[in-house]
Scaffold this motif. Structure first.
Motif, PDB file in Angstrom:
ATOM      1  N   HIS A  77      23.059  71.455  69.376  1.00  0.00           N
ATOM      2  CA  HIS A  77      22.129  72.476  69.866  1.00  0.00           C
ATOM      3  C   HIS A  77      22.177  72.558  71.389  1.00  0.00           C
ATOM      4  O   HIS A  77      22.228  73.654  71.967  1.00  0.00           O
ATOM      5  CB  HIS A  77      20.704  72.154  69.411  1.00  0.00           C
ATOM      6  CG  HIS A  77      20.332  72.694  68.079  1.00  0.00           C
ATOM      7  ND1 HIS A  77      19.972  74.008  67.879  1.00  0.00           N
ATOM      8  CD2 HIS A  77      20.264  72.099  66.862  1.00  0.00           C
ATOM      9  CE1 HIS A  77      19.682  74.196  66.598  1.00  0.00           C
ATOM     10  NE2 HIS A  77      19.857  73.067  65.951  1.00  0.00           N
ATOM     11  N   ALA A  78      22.150  71.394  72.034  1.00  0.00           N
ATOM     12  CA  ALA A  78      22.150  71.368  73.497  1.00  0.00           C
ATOM     13  C   ALA A  78      23.418  71.974  74.060  1.00  0.00           C
ATOM     14  O   ALA A  78      23.382  72.701  75.068  1.00  0.00           O
ATOM     15  CB  ALA A  78      21.977  69.932  73.991  1.00  0.00           C
ATOM     16  N   HIS A  79      24.560  71.695  73.415  1.00  0.00           N
ATOM     17  CA  HIS A  79      25.802  72.227  73.936  1.00  0.00           C
ATOM     18  C   HIS A  79      25.853  73.742  73.802  1.00  0.00           C
ATOM     19  O   HIS A  79      26.352  74.436  74.691  1.00  0.00           O
ATOM     20  CB  HIS A  79      27.001  71.586  73.251  1.00  0.00           C
ATOM     21  CG  HIS A  79      28.291  71.900  73.941  1.00  0.00           C
ATOM     22  ND1 HIS A  79      29.255  72.708  73.399  1.00  0.00           N
ATOM     23  CD2 HIS A  79      28.755  71.543  75.165  1.00  0.00           C
ATOM     24  CE1 HIS A  79      30.258  72.829  74.246  1.00  0.00           C
ATOM     25  NE2 HIS A  79      29.989  72.129  75.319  1.00  0.00           N
ATOM     26  N   TYR A  80      25.349  74.270  72.703  1.00  0.00           N
ATOM     27  CA  TYR A  80      25.262  75.728  72.586  1.00  0.00           C
ATOM     28  C   TYR A  80      24.446  76.314  73.736  1.00  0.00           C
ATOM     29  O   TYR A  80      24.766  77.381  74.261  1.00  0.00           O
ATOM     30  CB  TYR A  80      24.632  76.111  71.250  1.00  0.00           C
ATOM     31  CG  TYR A  80      25.632  76.339  70.130  1.00  0.00           C
ATOM     32  CD1 TYR A  80      25.718  77.564  69.481  1.00  0.00           C
ATOM     33  CD2 TYR A  80      26.501  75.332  69.728  1.00  0.00           C
ATOM     34  CE1 TYR A  80      26.628  77.781  68.458  1.00  0.00           C
ATOM     35  CE2 TYR A  80      27.412  75.526  68.704  1.00  0.00           C
ATOM     36  CZ  TYR A  80      27.474  76.761  68.072  1.00  0.00           C
ATOM     37  OH  TYR A  80      28.384  76.967  67.066  1.00  0.00           O
ATOM     38  N   ARG A  81      23.389  75.626  74.140  1.00  0.00           N
ATOM     39  CA  ARG A  81      22.535  76.138  75.210  1.00  0.00           C
ATOM     40  C   ARG A  81      23.173  76.021  76.591  1.00  0.00           C
ATOM     41  O   ARG A  81      22.576  76.472  77.569  1.00  0.00           O
ATOM     42  CB  ARG A  81      21.185  75.417  75.202  1.00  0.00           C
ATOM     43  CG  ARG A  81      20.339  75.717  73.973  1.00  0.00           C
ATOM     44  CD  ARG A  81      19.920  77.177  73.883  1.00  0.00           C
ATOM     45  NE  ARG A  81      19.109  77.393  72.704  1.00  0.00           N
ATOM     46  CZ  ARG A  81      17.788  77.260  72.663  1.00  0.00           C
ATOM     47  NH1 ARG A  81      17.132  76.925  73.765  1.00  0.00           N
ATOM     48  NH2 ARG A  81      17.133  77.452  71.540  1.00  0.00           N
ATOM     49  N   THR A  82      24.347  75.428  76.679  1.00  0.00           N
ATOM     50  CA  THR A  82      25.055  75.489  77.963  1.00  0.00           C
ATOM     51  C   THR A  82      25.798  76.809  78.117  1.00  0.00           C
ATOM     52  O   THR A  82      26.280  77.114  79.208  1.00  0.00           O
ATOM     53  CB  THR A  82      26.073  74.334  78.098  1.00  0.00           C
ATOM     54  OG1 THR A  82      27.110  74.479  77.112  1.00  0.00           O
ATOM     55  CG2 THR A  82      25.398  72.979  77.939  1.00  0.00           C
ATOM     56  N   ASP A  83      25.916  77.591  77.045  1.00  0.00           N
ATOM     57  CA  ASP A  83      26.589  78.881  77.131  1.00  0.00           C
ATOM     58  C   ASP A  83      25.737  79.862  77.923  1.00  0.00           C
ATOM     59  O   ASP A  83      24.577  80.112  77.570  1.00  0.00           O
ATOM     60  CB  ASP A  83      26.843  79.434  75.731  1.00  0.00           C
ATOM     61  CG  ASP A  83      27.595  80.747  75.769  1.00  0.00           C
ATOM     62  OD1 ASP A  83      28.834  80.717  75.714  1.00  0.00           O
ATOM     63  OD2 ASP A  83      26.936  81.808  75.871  1.00  0.00           O
ATOM     64  N   PRO A  84      26.266  80.450  78.996  1.00  0.00           N
ATOM     65  CA  PRO A  84      25.431  81.317  79.844  1.00  0.00           C
ATOM     66  C   PRO A  84      24.970  82.590  79.137  1.00  0.00           C
ATOM     67  O   PRO A  84      23.894  83.102  79.438  1.00  0.00           O
ATOM     68  CB  PRO A  84      26.337  81.626  81.037  1.00  0.00           C
ATOM     69  CG  PRO A  84      27.724  81.406  80.546  1.00  0.00           C
ATOM     70  CD  PRO A  84      27.633  80.301  79.538  1.00  0.00           C
ATOM     71  N   ASP A  85      25.765  83.113  78.205  1.00  0.00           N
ATOM     72  CA  ASP A  85      25.360  84.329  77.506  1.00  0.00           C
ATOM     73  C   ASP A  85      24.213  84.055  76.541  1.00  0.00           C
ATOM     74  O   ASP A  85      23.304  84.879  76.390  1.00  0.00           O
ATOM     75  CB  ASP A  85      26.546  84.935  76.762  1.00  0.00           C
ATOM     76  CG  ASP A  85      27.659  85.362  77.705  1.00  0.00           C
ATOM     77  OD1 ASP A  85      27.342  85.734  78.853  1.00  0.00           O
ATOM     78  OD2 ASP A  85      28.837  85.304  77.309  1.00  0.00           O
ATOM     79  N   LEU A  86      24.251  82.917  75.871  1.00  0.00           N
ATOM     80  CA  LEU A  86      23.146  82.550  74.987  1.00  0.00           C
ATOM     81  C   LEU A  86      21.883  82.281  75.788  1.00  0.00           C
ATOM     82  O   LEU A  86      20.786  82.716  75.399  1.00  0.00           O
ATOM     83  CB  LEU A  86      23.530  81.328  74.156  1.00  0.00           C
ATOM     84  CG  LEU A  86      22.459  80.806  73.186  1.00  0.00           C
ATOM     85  CD1 LEU A  86      21.954  81.903  72.269  1.00  0.00           C
ATOM     86  CD2 LEU A  86      23.007  79.629  72.377  1.00  0.00           C
TER      87      LEU A  86
END
Length: 539
Positions: free
Chosen positions: A216-225
């Motif tokens: 989950h945390a790694h997905y939240r490193t995506d700037p578009d997300l």
């Protein structure tokens, strides 16, 4: 209609004017290095007429990384304002971030005005988070001119970039974004797809609580997300990949009991991490089925089609058994009674898997395997997808007969999962349609990045898929349109007169600066229960 790709920098910096993404309040460098920091952005969700759920994750000290279980508790202040400068703060409070919840925090703010845009932010140890923009739902007794939702599903980090999120973040006309499931994927690196466009963390398949938290945390490193979350409130339901592929009540296709621990422990870990990291209110029995309202114009009934379902059958045997359920009896009772009691003009159903019956037997044999891979089901003898409502026909018949017998019109299923755009009538009896009536309509959104037919076949879009789509439409007369190739998103607009879905496609999922183009628009008119092509997009 082609939308030039707003760059990530442009989305962030231009949003002050467009109200898509708000200016970031800078933290001191010293604080970021030694004290609290907000590395994972901010989010809001589940808008109510008088409130909204706010979310962030604070890193209290550098070592307190997601999934570590490390780090001290820290007090986090939140504030909500009527303006981007926060000169008119209307609500504030504090919440404690601890390792027990992976230092994520939620504030369920109430006392706000209906159908109003607000700005929010968090502060910890003198360090301020980025700011976000949110919006409350219309008042219960109001008659809003429209409700407009972004619609997305199936975002596999390793399959490509989240440009669809960037395009939705750049819009200033949305009430919220509806995510229909597969917000993240559980696989190890290189499992799906075999050749990743980029790599997620952790590299192995996620099984434990720490694993799910890190993913989950790694997905939240995506700037578009992060931009999407900062721009609009999210309304989300889960499908299977938030836990494991083809999940059901007591297991999943992508779970090996014993070797990967007990399913009940794995599922509990996935559910805990989901509610920690997502701006979603837990509902009955800790599931995601719940109901939101948008004045007298629309109700949104959100379904959980994984927690209570029986195991999928193979080959179609047993799909008609009255002893099998996809919803669980309590949830289906909740849905039918809620539909009957609703005074709204439109009944929107957030439906993670397709409800329209679809027979694939007429598709050319050499395409059945790739379609089965796209659907995530076994290829042998593919005639129907038993992971969808087609595998649980008794529940579907009960729901559709209820719509007919109770005289409930204007029911629109909003669906994800299948990695394709569809526009369908939903017949009570597909075999005799169109001589027998349709009782609802269904708009299906494609994937943000997850593989669809051209990806699996390794061919250009609009080539071999045309054979498959033509065969599907010929054998399923209620299917008005299907695009098996493109990735993208959709925008749903609901007024008193019609519900319309504008379907958008991306130029290239592997391109972080992919452009977006409108491909088609379909609508259903008040009282009609039929899908027709619209001449123009809503905006």
């Amino acid at each position: 209609m082609i939308s030039a790709a707003p760059s990530r920098r442009a989305v962030v910096t231009a949003a002050a004017a467009t109200a898509a993404v708000l200016p970031v309040a800078a933290a001191s460098r010293a604080g970021a290095d030694t004290g609290p920091a907000f590395h994972h952005g901010v989010a809001s969700g589940d808008p109510l007429p008088d409130g909204v759920l706010l979310w962030t994750r604070v890193t209290p000290v550098p070592g307190a990384v997601p999934g570590s279980g490390a780090g001290p508790a820290v007090t986090v202040e939140w504030e909500v304002a009527g303006d981007a400068a926060f000169s008119a703060v209307v609500a504030r409070g504090t919440v404690e971030a601890t390792a027990a919840t992976d230092h994520t925090v939620k504030a369920d703010v109430r006392g706000l005005a209906p159908d109003t845009a607000y700005h929010y932010r968090f502060t910890a140890g003198g360090v301020r988070s980025p700011a976000g923009r949110t919006r409350t739902a219309p008042g219960a007794d109001s008659d809003p001119a429209n409700v407009r939702l972004g619609v997305v599903s199936c975002a596999n980090y390793e399959a490509g970039h989240f440009a669809a999120y960037r395009h939705l973040a750049a819009r200033a006309d949305l009430h919220a974004v509806l995510h229909l499931g597969d917000y993240l994927y559980e696989y190890g690196t290189g499992e799906y797809p075999a050749e990743p466009a980029r790599r997620h963390e952790p590299a192995h398949e996620i099984v434990t609580l720490a694993d799910y938290r890190v993913r989950h945390a790694h997905y939240r490193t995506d700037p578009d997300l992060r931009a999407l979350h900062a721009a609009h409130p999210l309304i989300a339901v889960w499908d299977d990949h938030e836990t494991a592929n083809d999940a059901w009540r007591e297991g999943a296709e992508n779970h090996t009991e014993g070797a990967e621990g007990a399913w009940r422990d794995r599922r509990a870990a996935a559910v805990q991490a989901y509610f920690e990291w997502m701006p979603v209110r837990a509902s009955t029995e800790g599931t995601t089925y719940r109901r939101l309202t948008f004045g007298r114009l629309a109700d949104l009934h959100l379904l959980d089609l994984r927690t209570f379902r029986d195991q999928q059958v193979s080959g179609g045997a047993g799909v008609d058994s009255p002893d099998r359920t996809i919803t669980g009896r309590a949830q289906l009772d909740w849905l039918t009674s809620g539909l009957s009691a609703s005074a709204a003009r439109w009944h929107l159903i957030g439906n993670p898997v397709m409800i329209s019956p679809v027979a694939f037997g007429s598709v050319p044999a050499f395409l059945l395997g790739p379609i089965a891979e796209c659907l995530g089901v076994p290829a042998g003898g593919l005639a129907i997808n038993t992971d969808q409502w087609d595998g649980y026909t008794h529940d579907r018949e009960r729901l559709l007969r209820h719509l007919r017998d109770a005289g409930i019109s204007n029911t629109v299923f909003l669906t994800g999962d299948i990695h394709m755009h569809w526009a369908n009538d939903v017949p009570l009896n597909a075999a005799t349609y169109p001589l027998s009536p349709a009782v609802a309509t269904e708009f299906v959104v494609t994937s943000v990045t997850s593989d669809n037919l051209d990806d699996i076949l390794g061919v250009a879009p609009g080539s071999l898929s045309l054979l498959a789509s033509a065969a599907v439409r010929a054998a399923n007369r209620h299917v008005r349109w299907v695009d098996m190739d493109h990735h993208g998103y959709a925008v749903l607009d609901v007024t008193e007169e019609r519900a319309q879905m504008d379907y958008f496609v991306l130029s290239d999922r592997a391109d972080p600066d992919a452009t977006s183009a409108l491909t088609r628009s379909y609508r259903t008119l008040d009282g009609r229960q039929r899908v027709t092509r619209a001449d123009a997009p809503v905006a």
